[in-house]
Design a protein around this motif. Structure first.
Motif, PDB file in Angstrom:
ATOM      1  N   SER A 303       0.841  -1.194   0.000  1.00 20.84           N
ATOM      2  CA  SER A 303       0.000   0.000   0.000  1.00 20.84           C
ATOM      3  C   SER A 303       0.876   1.244   0.000  1.00 20.84           C
ATOM      4  O   SER A 303       1.766   1.390   0.846  1.00 20.84           O
ATOM      5  N   LYS A 311      -3.774  -0.430  -4.107  1.00 26.91           N
ATOM      6  CA  LYS A 311      -2.475  -0.898  -3.613  1.00 26.91           C
ATOM      7  C   LYS A 311      -1.764  -1.635  -4.740  1.00 26.91           C
ATOM      8  O   LYS A 311      -2.397  -2.207  -5.644  1.00 26.91           O
ATOM      9  N   SER A 343      -7.724  -1.519  -2.587  1.00 25.67           N
ATOM     10  CA  SER A 343      -7.119  -1.791  -1.280  1.00 25.67           C
ATOM     11  C   SER A 343      -7.892  -2.838  -0.486  1.00 25.67           C
ATOM     12  O   SER A 343      -7.342  -3.476   0.409  1.00 25.67           O
TER      13      SER A 343
END
Length: 355
Positions: A303, A311, A343
């Motif tokens: 990330s 990410k 993410s």
């Protein structure tokens, strides 16, 4: 194929070109024919030839929770050589839109790859006997032969030409294990495991012709022998273990820990040992590993910032060789950025698929 004496008289380049077209799952059989074939199927050159033919790939599955908070959705990607020049060492992460599991009522099927096919074996929380098969050559699903009994909370593994499904409860009794013969496309019962905890394991692999399941909360590995149902139990390293970080290559079991690094299990000594030569590797979490043209594809998430919508997915190819001292040395290539995912995605499966 010609007898070994005639085959070995061919130029090496021609030998590798012929063997590269043989299904990879048959390499262990070829290795038993002669020392020459053993050397050929283990050589780096045959992996380079297969690479130029686009024979192998790695399938990676990410999971994320549905917006309603009920169930999960899987998203599949494949790692392949770049189309413009497949002979190079450059890889790309490609979304596989056709790999949508047909059984929407099954949230977490057991998944295992054999050759170019991926088997989805239903029966996670609710007992089931349903099997679906995805063919990576055609990008199509088909319904496979149903198991003899319904399974849940099971362990799966590939030993030789058979897929084993071990464990699963029904009416408070553990099921007898069964196997699927890839040649005859039929299921048959096999000896029951003498270790009930195997039914609750995660991240299944095969080692020494046994089906192995991992209980990372209990920090143990349980290996089922399909010949007599006996089970061997050995400890995992005393550290938190990430279930995606497990892989078997050349009958060697590898696991990855963010603190300890890449480790392998020495079956002769009965202990875990660190893979040497990887001191420069970044300590990461949420790892996936799979064999890719004779090397280990080591993938991880990164990330860029806390709260970011996306990410990055990175990969390093690791060559693994035995040292003269009996250890294993890794040679990691430079990291490559494969792409980005939302993410909320979490690495769940990593499968080596080959023709």
């Amino acid at each position: 194929m010609s007898p070994p004496s005639q085959f070995s008289s061919l130029p090496k380049d021609l030998e590798w070109l012929i063997l590269a077209r043989v299904p990879k799952r048959l390499y262990p059989i070829l290795a038993c024919v002669s020392k020459n074939l053993l050397s050929l199927v283990r050589s780096p050159e045959i992996h380079k030839t297969r690479s130029s033919l686009g024979k192998d790939s790695v399938y990676i599955c990410f999971m994320h929770k549905n917006d309603d908070g009920v169930g999960h959705t899987s998203h599949w990607f494949t790692l392949r050589r770049t189309k413009n020049n497949p002979s190079t060492e450059e890889n790309q992460l490609v979304s596989v839109d056709d790999l949508t599991f047909p059984d929407h009522a099954e949230p977490m099927p057991s998944i295992i790859a054999c050759g170019p096919e991926i088997f989805f074996i239903s029966g996670s929380y609710v007992p089931s006997s349903t099997v679906w098969i995805f063919d990576s050559r055609t990008d199509e699903f088909r319904r496979g032969p149903s198991m003899n009994v319904e399974h849940s909370f099971k362990c799966v593994g590939l030993v030789g030409s058979k897929i084993y499904v071990v464990g699963g409860y029904r009416n408070d009794k553990i099921h007898q294990a069964e196997s699927f013969d890839l040649k005859t496309q039929t299921w048959e019962l096999t000896p029951s495991p003498d270790e009930e905890r195997l039914a609750f394991s995660t991240a299944n692999v095969s080692l020494d012709r046994k089906v192995c399941g991992f209980m990372y909360l209990a920090a143990i590995t349980i290996c089922y022998d399909p010949r007599d149902g006996s089970c061997e139990v050995f400890d995992l390293p005393k550290d938190r273990w990430w279930e995606t970080g497990v892989c078997v290559m050349d009958n060697v079991l590898y696991v990855y820990y963010a603190r300890l690094g890449l480790m392998w299990y020495d079956t002769e000594l009965g202990l875990w040992r660190v893979v040497n030569g990887l001191d420069d590797m970044k300590k990461v979490r949420s790892v996936a590993m799979g064999e890719y043209y004779g090397k280990m594809a080591f993938l991880w998430e990164d990330s860029a910032c806390v709260g970011c919508a996306m990410k990055e997915v990175w990969c390093r190819m690791i060559g693994l060789v035995r040292s003269e001292e009996g250890g294993i040395v890794g040679n990691a290539e430079p990291a490559q950025l494969m792409g980005s995912v939302p993410s909320g995605y979490r690495l769940q499966h990593c499968l080596s698929v080959s023709e």
